[in-house]
Design an enzyme around this catalytic site. Structure first.
Site, PDB file in Angstrom:
ATOM      1  N   SER A  87       0.836  -1.194   0.000  1.00 57.58           N
ATOM      2  CA  SER A  87       0.000   0.000   0.000  1.00 57.58           C
ATOM      3  C   SER A  87       0.880   1.257   0.000  1.00 57.58           C
ATOM      4  O   SER A  87       1.728   1.396  -0.869  1.00 57.58           O
ATOM      5  CB  SER A  87      -0.948  -0.041   1.205  1.00 57.58           C
ATOM      6  OG  SER A  87      -1.952   0.927   1.075  1.00 57.58           O
ATOM      7  N   ASP A 147      -8.926  -6.348  -4.457  1.00 62.08           N
ATOM      8  CA  ASP A 147      -8.469  -5.041  -3.961  1.00 62.08           C
ATOM      9  C   ASP A 147      -8.964  -3.967  -4.925  1.00 62.08           C
ATOM     10  O   ASP A 147      -8.402  -3.772  -5.995  1.00 62.08           O
ATOM     11  CB  ASP A 147      -6.935  -5.043  -3.882  1.00 62.08           C
ATOM     12  CG  ASP A 147      -6.374  -3.726  -3.337  1.00 62.08           C
ATOM     13  OD1 ASP A 147      -7.149  -2.767  -3.109  1.00 62.08           O
ATOM     14  OD2 ASP A 147      -5.148  -3.664  -3.146  1.00 62.08           O
ATOM     15  N   HIS A 154      -8.113  -5.014  -0.127  1.00 65.43           N
ATOM     16  CA  HIS A 154      -6.806  -4.368  -0.009  1.00 65.43           C
ATOM     17  C   HIS A 154      -6.005  -4.902   1.175  1.00 65.43           C
ATOM     18  O   HIS A 154      -4.786  -5.056   1.097  1.00 65.43           O
ATOM     19  CB  HIS A 154      -7.020  -2.857   0.126  1.00 65.43           C
ATOM     20  CG  HIS A 154      -5.752  -2.076   0.214  1.00 65.43           C
ATOM     21  ND1 HIS A 154      -4.819  -2.059  -0.806  1.00 65.43           N
ATOM     22  CD2 HIS A 154      -5.237  -1.291   1.189  1.00 65.43           C
ATOM     23  CE1 HIS A 154      -3.800  -1.299  -0.456  1.00 65.43           C
ATOM     24  NE2 HIS A 154      -4.026  -0.815   0.750  1.00 65.43           N
TER      25      HIS A 154
END
Lengths: 383, 383
Positions: free
Chosen positions: B165, B330, B363
């Protein structure tokens, strides 16, 4: 129509600007209407607008069910915002829902803020707004009220019930509650239940409103405050869910707003930020925060499977035809949820048509210029 | 290591509970570090933790870059929450990032609240927290600070840079800023830019914080207030984006919380509501609201293409190998964004491997138990 209709003033936004809304009629005047919660309501106002002309045998009536923040002003200038009606592309003279042929009835939902019975209406017992004393309503309650309106209008059979998103939920509920009263269903970008993700986004919106101290535990109208900031954040959150990732990329991408380089601060550097802030602020001027709480709650509670035991039982008695439409980039009411409804309807032997329209516009596509949608609805309705 | 390291107290949450954090060292002590905004900072604190042992020739160092609300406590009990480290499944003895073999360095990002230079640090000129006088930082600024930390540690070459991320953004920035210093890249659930939708959700989070009057224009620490409600709504919004629709359906569906039927009110009837409220409230106890503003802004500004002219120019000088991983569900950092990076790396002649892991966890999958991920990272790192 033998309805007694009034036009009344209602107030909007932080400044509580007075605007005339209508048409308003009182329902449940003979006996109370029992809500799903167990509460009973009577002599409650229902606001609606009609377009086109009801024919002699009252066989051309189409009920239009609006979405979460929609209202009865589908084909005319909105009295609060001054903007055109929300479905001018779908309905009107020569449009798929042709007002030369059909009589369109568009009522404001229960819990709404444009004249129908909602939390800002005045409680006759206290002469104060209901606020949180307003009963929690359900989609089925709104459909009950719509049915009472049809009865009051002397309309026995609906040529069609049409709605998108929360309006589609109402349309599906009609099939379950009053299957013999509906000849055709048009349900767009909708589902038979609110999913966990749907509920999650609504809960965020509610928490944003309730976090604003100006919400005053729901009593802002009495206190002379207005939870503008909370309502605005709430609307921003919802608005992002109505658009697809692709639509946002196409409309805004990473383009900057009125500047060549980053501010290195917390101004709205990006166009998408500026757009969202505008969406939030303009919503505040037209919508009631408590209404938003109640209507989102009604959607969260919606689950035909739970209410009727199964979708087969919900739709079993419906003998008309149905058109169900989903949009490929709608991640809020995805095609998978639409297919569950279609399969259940087909399983009940209903004459059901389904299409997934390829669009990058997300959930809002049902309100936008989608030629494929218009031609599908036009063909289906004319059959 | 010749670093002067201290452990210091920092305060957290509405009650400003004091907790010891560390290790903290001062960077830019010889000359100021210039930020992307043009501001210069010097003698700024950087907090980090290390795991494993640096070998003699300092060739086994792996830099671990944490995500938006992560920190340096990746493999040990968190001093504020008391919870286990955030990446115990990925790293440790015998794990893919094996602390028997590698020396892991995990610094807290610039703008953070666990001891690194951030808005709640004390401004020596005023003896007050910086609050909004803190300079806006970028991902590249954090990478500059990480590089300064590596220099201070005498580490010339990184065996690998690893992050998911926002951590992946830092890892990608390393390839662009210091290509000759990185032998291996592992970037998970990430992208070379923040999209319009990403920015939109961050802007909602920031507006939720700033809408809270207890935010006090950023001066809550001086005023003795704390924008708990705003920060909580902000976290709820972000949290929904970290999970997939399917994961929410699987975990919670429409299950009710501690009740058999609806309350017909605004309590947390549904488990998903209760879960989100808990996520919001617990975040308030551990994270600084202004830090949240600054770090989300850094992510929004991230765009390697804009910064370097093209991805080809960003990655052109990198001669190491790369592993890029995306997760099928995601929707915040979708596979399409990962592929853009992979194609650019491949176009530059880098030795790049890509995999999309089929997962319904959204995610957050990069932080969770994903055996396919672990085996891919293990194999790649050991090569």
């Amino acid at each position: 129509m033998s309805l007694k209709i009034t036009h009344e003033k209602r107030s909007f936004g932080p400044a509580q600007r007075e605007v005339e809304v209508g048409d308003i009629t009182l329902l449940a005047t003979d006996k109370p209407m029992r809500l799903d919660s167990g509460a009973e309501i009577s002599h409650f106002p229902m606001a609606f607008r009609t377009y086109g002309t009801l024919n002699k045998d009252k066989s051309n009536a189409i009920l239009i069910c609006h979405g979460l923040t929609g209202d009865q002003y589908m084909l005319e200038t909105h009295p609060v915002t001054g903007k055109p009606g929300w479905w001018e592309q779908m309905a009107g003279k020569g449009k798929p829902l042709d007002t030369d042929k059909y009589f369109l009835i568009c009522p404001n939902v229960l819990g709404g803020c444009l004249g129908s019975f909602g939390p800002k209406e005045i409680n006759p017992n206290t002469q104060q707004p209901y606020n949180l004393d307003f009963p929690v309503i359900t989609i089925r309650d709104t459909v009950r009220a719509q049915k009472a309106l049809m009865d009051a209008m002397g309309i026995e059979i609906l040529y069609a019930v049409v709605g998108g998103s929360m309006g589609g939920m109402q349309a599906l509920e009609w099939l379950a509650s009053y299957p013999e009263k509906v000849q055709r269903l048009v349900a767009l970008a909708t589902a038979s239940r609110h999913t966990a993700q749907n509920i999650a986004f609504h809960e965020i919106g509610r928490q944003a409103i309730m976090a604003d101290p100006d919400w005053q535990q729901g009593n802002y109208l009495n206190k002379g405050t207005f939870p503008s900031k909370g309502l605005s954040v709430s609307r921003m959150t919802a608005h992002v869910t109505y658009l697809s990732d692709d639509a946002l990329a196409r409309k805004f991408g990473r383009e900057l707003q009125d500047r060549d380089r980053f501010s290195y601060g917390f101004e709205a550097d990006f166009q998408v930020e500026s757009y969202l802030r505008y969406q939030g602020m303009s919503f505040v001027d037209r919508f009631d925060p408590n209404s938003y709480l109640y209507i989102t709650r009604a959607m969260d509670y919606f689950d035909l499977e739970a209410d009727y035991g199964s979708l087969a039982q919900a739709f079993g008695a419906f003998k008309g035809s149905a058109l169900m439409v989903s949009f490929s980039s709608d991640w809020l009411f995805p095609t998978g949820e639409a297919k569950r409804v279609v399969q259940a309807l087909a399983g009940c032997g209903a004459d059901v048509r389904f299409m997934e329209i390829d669009s990058d516009k997300g959930h809002d596509a049902f309100l936008l210029d989608e030629p494929e949608l218009f031609s599908a609805v036009k063909g289906f309705i004319a059959e």
